[in-house]
Design a protein around this motif. Structure first.
Motif, PDB file in Angstrom:
ATOM      1  N   ARG A  12      -6.119  -3.182  -4.578  1.00 13.39           N
ATOM      2  CA  ARG A  12      -5.019  -2.219  -4.803  1.00 13.39           C
ATOM      3  C   ARG A  12      -4.260  -1.976  -3.518  1.00 13.39           C
ATOM      4  N   TRP A  13      -4.992  -1.888  -2.389  1.00 11.71           N
ATOM      5  CA  TRP A  13      -4.328  -1.705  -1.098  1.00 11.71           C
ATOM      6  C   TRP A  13      -3.419  -2.897  -0.787  1.00 11.71           C
ATOM      7  N   ARG A  14      -3.908  -4.108  -1.046  1.00 10.62           N
ATOM      8  CA  ARG A  14      -3.094  -5.300  -0.794  1.00 10.62           C
ATOM      9  C   ARG A  14      -1.829  -5.291  -1.647  1.00 10.62           C
ATOM     10  N   ARG A  15      -1.983  -4.884  -2.898  1.00  8.68           N
ATOM     11  CA  ARG A  15      -0.808  -4.846  -3.769  1.00  8.68           C
ATOM     12  C   ARG A  15       0.223  -3.848  -3.263  1.00  8.68           C
ATOM     13  N   PHE A  16      -0.233  -2.693  -2.776  1.00  6.00           N
ATOM     14  CA  PHE A  16       0.717  -1.734  -2.209  1.00  6.00           C
ATOM     15  C   PHE A  16       1.370  -2.305  -0.956  1.00  6.00           C
ATOM     16  N   SER A 128       1.296  -3.867   7.702  1.00  3.10           N
ATOM     17  CA  SER A 128      -0.121  -4.143   7.948  1.00  3.10           C
ATOM     18  C   SER A 128      -1.003  -3.298   7.047  1.00  3.10           C
ATOM     19  N   LEU A 129      -2.216  -3.802   6.826  1.00  2.13           N
ATOM     20  CA  LEU A 129      -3.266  -3.071   6.121  1.00  2.13           C
ATOM     21  C   LEU A 129      -4.488  -3.029   7.017  1.00  2.13           C
ATOM     22  N   GLU A 130      -5.094  -1.843   7.135  1.00  3.64           N
ATOM     23  CA  GLU A 130      -6.293  -1.702   7.956  1.00  3.64           C
ATOM     24  C   GLU A 130      -7.147  -0.593   7.364  1.00  3.64           C
ATOM     25  N   PHE A 131      -8.438  -0.619   7.672  1.00  6.24           N
ATOM     26  CA  PHE A 131      -9.311   0.492   7.327  1.00  6.24           C
ATOM     27  C   PHE A 131      -8.940   1.708   8.176  1.00  6.24           C
ATOM     28  N   LEU A 132      -9.323   2.882   7.702  1.00  8.21           N
ATOM     29  CA  LEU A 132      -9.021   4.130   8.386  1.00  8.21           C
ATOM     30  C   LEU A 132     -10.241   5.040   8.303  1.00  8.21           C
ATOM     31  N   VAL A 133     -10.406   5.879   9.296  1.00  8.67           N
ATOM     32  CA  VAL A 133     -11.443   6.916   9.249  1.00  8.67           C
ATOM     33  C   VAL A 133     -10.834   8.138   8.563  1.00  8.67           C
ATOM     34  N   PRO A 134     -11.399   8.613   7.448  1.00  8.71           N
ATOM     35  CA  PRO A 134     -10.804   9.756   6.749  1.00  8.71           C
ATOM     36  C   PRO A 134     -10.672  10.981   7.652  1.00  8.71           C
ATOM     37  N   VAL A 135      -9.605  11.738   7.446  1.00  2.70           N
ATOM     38  CA  VAL A 135      -9.343  12.929   8.247  1.00  2.70           C
ATOM     39  C   VAL A 135     -10.104  14.136   7.707  1.00  2.70           C
ATOM     40  N   HIS A 136     -10.156  14.288   6.395  1.00  2.00           N
ATOM     41  CA  HIS A 136     -10.823  15.451   5.793  1.00  2.00           C
ATOM     42  C   HIS A 136     -12.310  15.421   6.154  1.00  2.00           C
ATOM     43  N   PRO A 137     -12.855  16.548   6.650  1.00  2.00           N
ATOM     44  CA  PRO A 137     -14.252  16.549   7.112  1.00  2.00           C
ATOM     45  C   PRO A 137     -15.253  16.072   6.065  1.00  2.00           C
ATOM     46  N   ALA A 138     -15.077  16.479   4.815  1.00  2.00           N
ATOM     47  CA  ALA A 138     -16.034  16.079   3.775  1.00  2.00           C
ATOM     48  C   ALA A 138     -15.991  14.585   3.532  1.00  2.00           C
ATOM     49  N   TRP A 139     -14.777  14.041   3.417  1.00  2.00           N
ATOM     50  CA  TRP A 139     -14.653  12.596   3.178  1.00  2.00           C
ATOM     51  C   TRP A 139     -15.092  11.815   4.407  1.00  2.00           C
ATOM     52  N   ARG A 140     -14.827  12.376   5.608  1.00  2.00           N
ATOM     53  CA  ARG A 140     -15.259  11.691   6.829  1.00  2.00           C
ATOM     54  C   ARG A 140     -16.786  11.618   6.893  1.00  2.00           C
ATOM     55  N   ARG A 198       6.621   3.704   9.170  1.00  2.00           N
ATOM     56  CA  ARG A 198       6.050   4.618   8.185  1.00  2.00           C
ATOM     57  C   ARG A 198       4.613   4.194   7.903  1.00  2.00           C
ATOM     58  N   TYR A 199       3.845   5.093   7.330  1.00  2.00           N
ATOM     59  CA  TYR A 199       2.494   4.714   6.933  1.00  2.00           C
ATOM     60  C   TYR A 199       2.049   5.557   5.750  1.00  2.00           C
ATOM     61  N   ARG A 200       1.078   5.032   5.037  1.00  2.00           N
ATOM     62  CA  ARG A 200       0.495   5.769   3.918  1.00  2.00           C
ATOM     63  C   ARG A 200      -1.013   5.562   3.926  1.00  2.00           C
ATOM     64  N   GLY A 201      -1.752   6.687   3.930  1.00  2.00           N
ATOM     65  CA  GLY A 201      -3.197   6.614   3.793  1.00  2.00           C
ATOM     66  C   GLY A 201      -3.560   6.242   2.367  1.00  2.00           C
ATOM     67  N   MET A 202      -4.613   5.471   2.217  1.00  2.00           N
ATOM     68  CA  MET A 202      -5.026   4.973   0.912  1.00  2.00           C
ATOM     69  C   MET A 202      -6.435   5.475   0.585  1.00  2.00           C
ATOM     70  N   VAL A 209      -1.801   1.675   5.182  1.00  2.00           N
ATOM     71  CA  VAL A 209      -0.741   0.665   5.226  1.00  2.00           C
ATOM     72  C   VAL A 209       0.362   1.200   6.138  1.00  2.00           C
ATOM     73  N   MET A 210       0.732   0.416   7.142  1.00  2.00           N
ATOM     74  CA  MET A 210       1.830   0.755   8.052  1.00  2.00           C
ATOM     75  C   MET A 210       2.912  -0.302   7.910  1.00  2.00           C
ATOM     76  N   TRP A 211       4.174   0.138   8.025  1.00  2.00           N
ATOM     77  CA  TRP A 211       5.268  -0.818   7.965  1.00  2.00           C
ATOM     78  C   TRP A 211       6.480  -0.304   8.721  1.00  2.00           C
ATOM     79  N   GLY A 212       7.337  -1.214   9.105  1.00  2.00           N
ATOM     80  CA  GLY A 212       8.548  -0.885   9.835  1.00  2.00           C
ATOM     81  C   GLY A 212       9.478  -2.081   9.851  1.00  2.00           C
ATOM     82  N   VAL A 213      10.611  -1.916  10.536  1.00  2.00           N
ATOM     83  CA  VAL A 213      11.662  -2.939  10.546  1.00  2.00           C
ATOM     84  C   VAL A 213      11.907  -3.371  11.982  1.00  2.00           C
ATOM     85  N   LYS A 214      12.024  -4.676  12.197  1.00  2.00           N
ATOM     86  CA  LYS A 214      12.295  -5.163  13.541  1.00  2.00           C
ATOM     87  C   LYS A 214      13.713  -4.792  13.959  1.00  2.00           C
ATOM     88  N   ARG A 215      13.821  -4.241  15.165  1.00  2.00           N
ATOM     89  CA  ARG A 215      15.119  -3.820  15.681  1.00  2.00           C
ATOM     90  C   ARG A 215      16.008  -5.017  15.971  1.00  2.00           C
TER      91      ARG A 215
END
Length: 217
Positions: A12-16, A128-140, A198-202, A209-215
């Protein structure tokens, strides 16, 4: 292992990730750290684009060739052996670029980002797609328990090699974000010549997922 660490959400992350790439059938997209070409296949299926997948592992590329033949996409995707730090392509060779689970494995993420951006034309998208450490204490806390205990034991049920992989992944992700928090990663992307980042936590912060445009210029 990516599927296990993402609780089956990796697809699902890859599709996004692919939806962030404004490719057309006339585009040329580079997928770096392509592995078995999962992102490249999704790109071609969704947009009809032409794609090149690059990976430094011959074993992964052999598996990728088999996957492409089974999917009937070997005429649309070319797989290349190479390293992200030294891409074998001229400047501005591609309209867009994607990469997955890459920057944790390179010595200099900033330099690698600059090299990735080098081969993208101005106005092209980098994502790009990468793993992330959750921010919320319970999920972390749940993520920490899973990556430090459950994942290594699950790997051990398969083989000692998978056990070592399971032990490596969680600490690897934690070390990367301690050294390169999101603000620092944004700075590296900007220094590589990328704007509108921009980025979106999954999945509760397990991936990003992070993305941007080359200047221009």
């Amino acid at each position: 292992m990516a599927e296990a660490l993402s609780f089956g959400q990796n697809g699902r992350w890859r599709r996004f990730l692919v939806t962030r790439i404004p490719a057309t059938p006339h585009s040329r997209v580079l997928d770096v750290a392509t592995g078995t070409a999962g992102v490249a296949r999704e790109l071609v299926r969704r947009t009809g684009t032409r794609a090149v997948g690059l990976d430094q592992s011959p074993e992964m590329l052999r598996a990728g060739h088999l996957a492409l033949r089974r999917a009937g996409l070997d005429h649309r995707i070319v797989l290349v052996l190479g390293q992200a730090e030294r891409l074998p392509f001229p400047d501005g060779s591609f309209d867009h670029i994607t990469f997955t689970y890459l920057l944790r494995y390179v010595d200099d993420p900033g330099a690698t980002l600059r090299e990735l951006a080098r081969v993208v034309r101005p106005g092209g998208t980098i994502a790009s797609l990468e793993f992330l450490v959750p921010v919320h204490p319970a999920w972390r806390a749940a993520w920490f328990l899973y990556t430090r205990a459950v994942l290594p034991l699950a790997g051990l049920a398969v083989s000692r090699e998978w056990y070592r992989t399971g032990r490596f992944l969680g600490p690897s992700i934690s070390r990367f974000y301690r050294r390169y928090p999101l603000a620092e990663q944004g700075r590296m992307w900007r220094e590589a010549g990328v704007r509108d980042i921009r980025y979106r936590g999954m999945s509760l912060g397990g991936g990003i997922v992070m993305w941007g445009v080359k200047r221009d210029g």
